[in-house]
Design a protein around this motif. Structure first.
Motif, short mmCIF file in Angstrom:
data_model
loop_
_atom_site.label_atom_id
_atom_site.label_comp_id
_atom_site.label_asym_id
_atom_site.label_seq_id
_atom_site.Cartn_x
_atom_site.Cartn_y
_atom_site.Cartn_z
N ARG A 6 0.91 -1.24 0.15
CA ARG A 6 -0.16 0.08 0.07
C ARG A 6 0.83 1.21 0.04
NH1 ARG A 6 -4.76 -0.02 3.36
NH2 ARG A 6 -5.79 -1.02 1.72
N ILE A 7 0.77 1.92 -1.09
CA ILE A 7 1.56 3.33 -1.29
C ILE A 7 0.59 4.51 -0.87
CG2 ILE A 7 3.09 4.68 -2.79
CD1 ILE A 7 3.79 1.65 -2.31
N MET A 8 1.05 5.27 0.05
CA MET A 8 -0.03 6.53 0.47
C MET A 8 1.01 7.78 -0.28
SD MET A 8 -2.46 6.22 2.21
CE MET A 8 -3.39 4.93 3.52
N ILE A 9 0.21 8.39 -1.02
CA ILE A 9 0.81 9.82 -1.47
C ILE A 9 0.10 10.75 -0.59
CG2 ILE A 9 1.44 11.17 -3.58
CD1 ILE A 9 1.21 8.67 -5.23
N VAL A 10 0.83 11.41 0.11
CA VAL A 10 -0.01 12.66 0.92
C VAL A 10 0.39 13.91 0.71
CG1 VAL A 10 -0.38 13.06 3.45
CG2 VAL A 10 0.44 10.86 2.87
N GLY A 11 -0.65 14.74 0.07
CA GLY A 11 -0.49 15.96 -0.35
C GLY A 11 -0.79 17.07 1.06
N ASN A 12 -0.43 18.29 0.48
CA ASN A 12 -0.29 19.07 1.81
C ASN A 12 -1.69 19.84 2.18
OD1 ASN A 12 2.30 18.80 2.61
ND2 ASN A 12 3.06 20.23 0.97
N GLY A 13 -2.90 19.24 1.61
CA GLY A 13 -4.32 19.73 2.05
C GLY A 13 -4.67 18.95 3.14
N SER A 14 -5.80 19.43 3.57
CA SER A 14 -6.16 18.74 4.63
C SER A 14 -6.48 17.23 4.68
CB SER A 14 -7.68 19.34 4.91
OG SER A 14 -8.59 19.09 3.97
N VAL A 15 -6.45 16.69 5.83
CA VAL A 15 -6.63 15.16 5.91
C VAL A 15 -7.61 14.89 6.81
CG1 VAL A 15 -5.21 13.03 6.56
CG2 VAL A 15 -4.21 14.93 5.49
N PRO A 16 -8.51 13.90 6.44
CA PRO A 16 -9.71 13.86 7.58
C PRO A 16 -9.21 13.17 8.70
CG PRO A 16 -9.43 11.99 5.65
CD PRO A 16 -8.75 12.96 5.25
N GLU A 17 -10.03 13.25 9.61
CA GLU A 17 -9.65 12.83 11.06
C GLU A 17 -9.66 11.21 11.18
OE1 GLU A 17 -11.51 13.06 15.69
OE2 GLU A 17 -12.50 14.19 13.99
N GLY A 18 -8.65 10.77 11.91
CA GLY A 18 -8.59 9.48 11.88
C GLY A 18 -7.81 8.71 10.92
N ALA A 19 -7.12 9.60 10.03
CA ALA A 19 -6.17 9.22 8.74
C ALA A 19 -4.81 8.96 9.33
CB ALA A 19 -6.16 10.02 7.77
N ALA A 20 -4.37 9.32 10.36
CA ALA A 20 -2.82 9.33 10.67
C ALA A 20 -2.62 7.93 10.78
CB ALA A 20 -2.72 10.14 11.92
N GLY A 21 -3.48 7.17 11.52
CA GLY A 21 -2.76 5.77 11.69
C GLY A 21 -2.83 4.71 10.41
N LEU A 22 -3.67 4.99 9.59
CA LEU A 22 -3.90 4.33 8.27
C LEU A 22 -2.79 4.72 7.30
CD1 LEU A 22 -7.76 4.45 7.08
CD2 LEU A 22 -6.15 2.43 7.81
N ILE A 23 -2.21 6.17 7.64
CA ILE A 23 -1.06 6.48 6.56
C ILE A 23 0.00 5.84 7.12
CG2 ILE A 23 0.13 8.49 6.31
CD1 ILE A 23 -2.43 10.18 5.81
N ASP A 24 0.34 5.99 8.47
CA ASP A 24 1.56 5.26 9.24
C ASP A 24 1.84 3.77 9.07
OD1 ASP A 24 2.33 7.68 9.73
OD2 ASP A 24 1.98 7.63 11.77
N ALA A 25 0.47 3.21 8.62
CA ALA A 25 0.70 1.94 8.53
C ALA A 25 0.90 1.28 7.20
CB ALA A 25 -0.61 1.12 8.99
N ALA A 26 0.81 2.16 6.18
CA ALA A 26 1.29 2.01 4.83
C ALA A 26 2.68 1.41 4.48
CB ALA A 26 1.01 3.24 4.05
N ASP A 27 2.90 0.81 3.50
CA ASP A 27 4.41 0.30 3.06
C ASP A 27 5.17 1.16 2.59
OD1 ASP A 27 3.69 -2.86 3.61
OD2 ASP A 27 2.20 -2.26 2.12
#
Length: 221
Positions: A6-27
């Protein structure tokens, strides 16, 4: 065959609440420039994709940017703008947008030096990728623009690279708005077409799936 990542590409716009854990769990997590997404968007940073020309490039390459925690953590720096492509753009831009006189100033060597000094890989995304993306954007009838956003060029690189061919690619922090000379409406349409084709997803869909999974595992009360 290597299992899909799982590749997460994270822009500098707003991120929904609860997203941090899913992003950090990516490969693999790709962030941009000064990594303003760190915080609500988690902290894991494997690749930092940078705008390596113009004022943003100058500000990062010639300041303490390399010492920030997400940049220190990253294993690689990607320069999104091909120097030859932007050198070729300089003269036409001097006529069409004279106020962008420093837009094509190139700081790729500075980022390469930072990468070498800190033991990071360094990659310059290709001119061919940029130009193929512009052909695809034309389908969505963008108004006159200067260049696609660094975020979209990075997404296009990931989708077209054999290295990521088997991976699930998810986006967070992309509001498709900002600088007036990026074709954001066409960029949004391009992304949605790839989401519909199943090649991309947005983190909102993963958050929804997570909530449904959690709810279904709870006992009936």
């Amino acid at each position: 065959m290597m299992a899909a990542r799982r590749i997460m590409i994270v822009g500098n716009g707003s991120v929904p609440e609860g997203a941090a854990g899913l992003i950090d769990a990516a490969d693999l997590v790709i962030r941009f420039n000064d990594c303003r997404s760190v915080g609500a968007g988690g902290s894991r940073t494997d690749i930092v994709a940078v705008c390596n020309t113009g004022r943003p490039g100058k500000a990062m390459a010639q300041t303490g940017w390399a010492g920030s925690p997400p940049v220190r953590a990253a294993a690689a720096i990607w320069c999104v703008r091909d120097p030859e492509k932007f050198a070729a753009m300089r003269e036409p831009l001097s006529r069409s947008h004279p106020d962008l006189d420093d837009f094509c100033d190139d700081y790729t060597a500075g980022f390469a030096g930072i990468a070498a000094a800190h033991g990071k890989a360094h990659l310059v995304l290709s001119r061919a990728c940029h130009e193929a993306l512009e052909v695809e954007l034309a389908v969505h009838a963008p108004p006159p623009y200067v260049v696609p956003s660094s975020g979209l060029v990075t997404i296009a690189h990931v989708l077209s690279s054999p290295v990521f061919a088997q991976d699930a690619v998810c986006l967070a922090g992309f509001g498709h708005q900002g600088w007036e000379w990026h074709p954001f409406a066409a960029e949004r349409a391009w992304v949605e077409a790839h989401v519909a084709a199943g090649r991309l997803s947005r983190i909102d869909s993963l958050l929804g799936a997570s909530v449904l999974s959690h709810s279904s595992s709870e006992p009936v009360r």
